[in-house]
Design a protein around this motif. Structure first.
Motif, PDB file in Angstrom:
ATOM      1  N   PRO A  49       0.821  -1.221   0.000  1.00  0.00           N
ATOM      2  CA  PRO A  49       0.000   0.000   0.000  1.00  0.00           C
ATOM      3  C   PRO A  49       0.852   1.266   0.000  1.00  0.00           C
ATOM      4  CG  PRO A  49      -0.812  -1.564   1.620  1.00  0.00           C
ATOM      5  CD  PRO A  49       0.493  -2.105   1.115  1.00  0.00           C
ATOM      6  N   GLY A  50       0.433   2.244  -0.793  1.00  0.00           N
ATOM      7  CA  GLY A  50       1.141   3.515  -0.862  1.00  0.00           C
ATOM      8  C   GLY A  50       2.366   3.493  -1.753  1.00  0.00           C
ATOM      9  N   VAL A  51       2.605   2.389  -2.432  1.00  0.00           N
ATOM     10  CA  VAL A  51       3.764   2.268  -3.323  1.00  0.00           C
ATOM     11  C   VAL A  51       3.272   2.062  -4.751  1.00  0.00           C
ATOM     12  CG1 VAL A  51       5.788   0.852  -3.892  1.00  0.00           C
ATOM     13  CG2 VAL A  51       5.219   1.314  -1.502  1.00  0.00           C
ATOM     14  N   LEU A  52       3.864   2.814  -5.674  1.00  0.00           N
ATOM     15  CA  LEU A  52       3.539   2.654  -7.092  1.00  0.00           C
ATOM     16  C   LEU A  52       4.449   1.603  -7.707  1.00  0.00           C
ATOM     17  CD1 LEU A  52       3.208   6.368  -8.253  1.00  0.00           C
ATOM     18  CD2 LEU A  52       1.367   4.733  -7.867  1.00  0.00           C
ATOM     19  N   THR A  53       3.859   0.698  -8.433  1.00  0.00           N
ATOM     20  CA  THR A  53       4.627  -0.305  -9.160  1.00  0.00           C
ATOM     21  C   THR A  53       4.124  -0.353 -10.597  1.00  0.00           C
ATOM     22  OG1 THR A  53       3.110  -2.060  -8.449  1.00  0.00           O
ATOM     23  CG2 THR A  53       5.103  -1.733  -7.124  1.00  0.00           C
ATOM     24  N   TRP A  54       4.884  -1.010 -11.441  1.00  0.00           N
ATOM     25  CA  TRP A  54       4.542  -1.187 -12.845  1.00  0.00           C
ATOM     26  C   TRP A  54       3.198  -1.898 -12.948  1.00  0.00           C
ATOM     27  CZ3 TRP A  54       7.523  -0.599 -17.445  1.00  0.00           C
ATOM     28  CH2 TRP A  54       7.012  -1.242 -18.562  1.00  0.00           C
ATOM     29  N   LYS A  55       2.257  -1.293 -13.628  1.00  0.00           N
ATOM     30  CA  LYS A  55       0.961  -1.928 -13.868  1.00  0.00           C
ATOM     31  C   LYS A  55       0.919  -2.496 -15.288  1.00  0.00           C
ATOM     32  CE  LYS A  55      -3.518  -2.713 -13.520  1.00  0.00           C
ATOM     33  NZ  LYS A  55      -4.094  -3.725 -12.707  1.00  0.00           N
ATOM     34  N   ASP A  56       1.371  -1.676 -16.235  1.00  0.00           N
ATOM     35  CA  ASP A  56       1.354  -2.097 -17.630  1.00  0.00           C
ATOM     36  C   ASP A  56       2.246  -1.160 -18.424  1.00  0.00           C
ATOM     37  OD1 ASP A  56       0.731  -3.538 -19.910  1.00  0.00           O
ATOM     38  OD2 ASP A  56      -1.423  -3.228 -19.755  1.00  0.00           O
ATOM     39  N   GLY A  57       2.531  -1.549 -19.619  1.00  0.00           N
ATOM     40  CA  GLY A  57       3.337  -0.719 -20.497  1.00  0.00           C
ATOM     41  C   GLY A  57       3.155  -1.154 -21.932  1.00  0.00           C
ATOM     42  N   GLN A  86       6.216 -10.075 -24.809  1.00  0.00           N
ATOM     43  CA  GLN A  86       7.462 -10.842 -24.740  1.00  0.00           C
ATOM     44  C   GLN A  86       8.436 -10.227 -23.734  1.00  0.00           C
ATOM     45  OE1 GLN A  86       8.318 -10.532 -28.969  1.00  0.00           O
ATOM     46  NE2 GLN A  86       8.258 -12.770 -29.135  1.00  0.00           N
ATOM     47  N   LEU A  87       8.527  -8.900 -23.717  1.00  0.00           N
ATOM     48  CA  LEU A  87       9.422  -8.233 -22.778  1.00  0.00           C
ATOM     49  C   LEU A  87       8.960  -8.464 -21.343  1.00  0.00           C
ATOM     50  CD1 LEU A  87      10.051  -4.929 -24.744  1.00  0.00           C
ATOM     51  CD2 LEU A  87      11.688  -6.787 -24.368  1.00  0.00           C
ATOM     52  N   ARG A  88       7.654  -8.440 -21.124  1.00  0.00           N
ATOM     53  CA  ARG A  88       7.136  -8.697 -19.775  1.00  0.00           C
ATOM     54  C   ARG A  88       7.402 -10.158 -19.369  1.00  0.00           C
ATOM     55  NH1 ARG A  88       2.791  -5.672 -16.634  1.00  0.00           N
ATOM     56  NH2 ARG A  88       2.967  -6.760 -14.683  1.00  0.00           N
ATOM     57  N   GLU A  89       7.204 -11.086 -20.288  1.00  0.00           N
ATOM     58  CA  GLU A  89       7.480 -12.498 -19.990  1.00  0.00           C
ATOM     59  C   GLU A  89       8.952 -12.705 -19.653  1.00  0.00           C
ATOM     60  OE1 GLU A  89       6.123 -14.693 -23.393  1.00  0.00           O
ATOM     61  OE2 GLU A  89       4.017 -14.359 -22.915  1.00  0.00           O
ATOM     62  N   LEU A  90       9.841 -12.038 -20.381  1.00  0.00           N
ATOM     63  CA  LEU A  90      11.270 -12.156 -20.099  1.00  0.00           C
ATOM     64  C   LEU A  90      11.569 -11.609 -18.707  1.00  0.00           C
ATOM     65  CD1 LEU A  90      14.210 -12.769 -20.827  1.00  0.00           C
ATOM     66  CD2 LEU A  90      14.314 -10.507 -21.899  1.00  0.00           C
ATOM     67  N   TYR A  91      11.021 -10.451 -18.367  1.00  0.00           N
ATOM     68  CA  TYR A  91      11.230  -9.877 -17.043  1.00  0.00           C
ATOM     69  C   TYR A  91      10.750 -10.842 -15.963  1.00  0.00           C
ATOM     70  CZ  TYR A  91      10.474  -7.188 -12.831  1.00  0.00           C
ATOM     71  OH  TYR A  91      10.468  -6.774 -11.527  1.00  0.00           O
ATOM     72  N   MET A 126      10.436  -2.215 -15.195  1.00  0.00           N
ATOM     73  CA  MET A 126       9.414  -3.054 -14.557  1.00  0.00           C
ATOM     74  C   MET A 126       9.772  -3.364 -13.111  1.00  0.00           C
ATOM     75  SD  MET A 126       8.468  -5.777 -17.524  1.00  0.00           S
ATOM     76  CE  MET A 126       8.330  -5.243 -19.222  1.00  0.00           C
ATOM     77  N   SER A 127      11.046  -3.270 -12.758  1.00  0.00           N
ATOM     78  CA  SER A 127      11.487  -3.615 -11.405  1.00  0.00           C
ATOM     79  C   SER A 127      11.393  -2.446 -10.429  1.00  0.00           C
ATOM     80  CB  SER A 127      12.925  -4.121 -11.441  1.00  0.00           C
ATOM     81  OG  SER A 127      13.810  -3.065 -11.797  1.00  0.00           O
TER      82      SER A 127
END
Length: 171
Positions: A49-57, A86-91, A126-127
């Motif tokens: 909670p209160g932290v922004l993370t990668w949702k999509d790109g 593919q880039l998300r799968e690799l990550y 993404m990290s």
């Protein structure tokens, strides 16, 4: 049940994209309309909670190595969307430490050596996670305003902490 969407140029109706794909499609439309290399959508983490993370790109930049299962079955739009997937799968495979990530889609799976500099930047982003007020996404969140950053590689590191990472060597 979703109603089919019929476009005048099509004879067969098509279903709207699944709910999870709508954001990807919207990012793709925005990025392609202004000819940007990528867009990143940050969202409040469900686990932190209160932290922004990668949702999509959406990645629309230069591609070092293209890998597809069967491009004859894909439209041009689907090919472009596939690269982001593919880039998300690799990550995700790198994050999990799985060495056999190619087992799911062997012909289309990417490996780190398949990526160019811009693809690496997009994948590494993404990290990242940002607290309220931290970094450009966190400041955007704190001010409740959208941020569209042009020429990230030229931005001041005080404004954009990932600017050094965004710098792509010129050849």
């Amino acid at each position: 049940m979703a109603l089919p969407v019929v476009h005048p140029s099509q004879e067969e109706p098509t279903l709207p994209p699944p709910a999870g794909k709508q954001l990807s499609n919207q990012l793709a439309a925005a990025v392609r309309s202004i000819n940007w290399s990528y867009a990143i959508f940050w969202s409040i983490s469900t686990s932190r909670p209160g932290v922004l993370t990668w949702k999509d790109g959406f990645y629309n930049g230069e591609i070092k190595t293209r890998k597809v299962t069967s491009s004859a079955d894909l439209t041009a739009d689907q090919l472009v969307l596939q690269r982001s997937e593919q880039l998300r799968e690799l990550y995700e495979s790198l994050l999990s430490g799985q060495c056999d990530h190619r087992a799911r889609r062997p012909a289309a799976a990417l490996s780190p050596e398949d990526l160019g500099d811009a693809e690496w930047y997009y994948t590494v982003c993404m990290s990242y996670a940002f607290r309220l007020g931290q970094g450009l996404p966190g400041r955007s969140f704190a001010s409740n305003e959208h941020v569209w950053l042009c020429n990230a590689q030229c931005a001041d590191t005080k404004t954009f902490q990932r600017a050094l990472l965004a710098k792509v060597p010129t050849t």
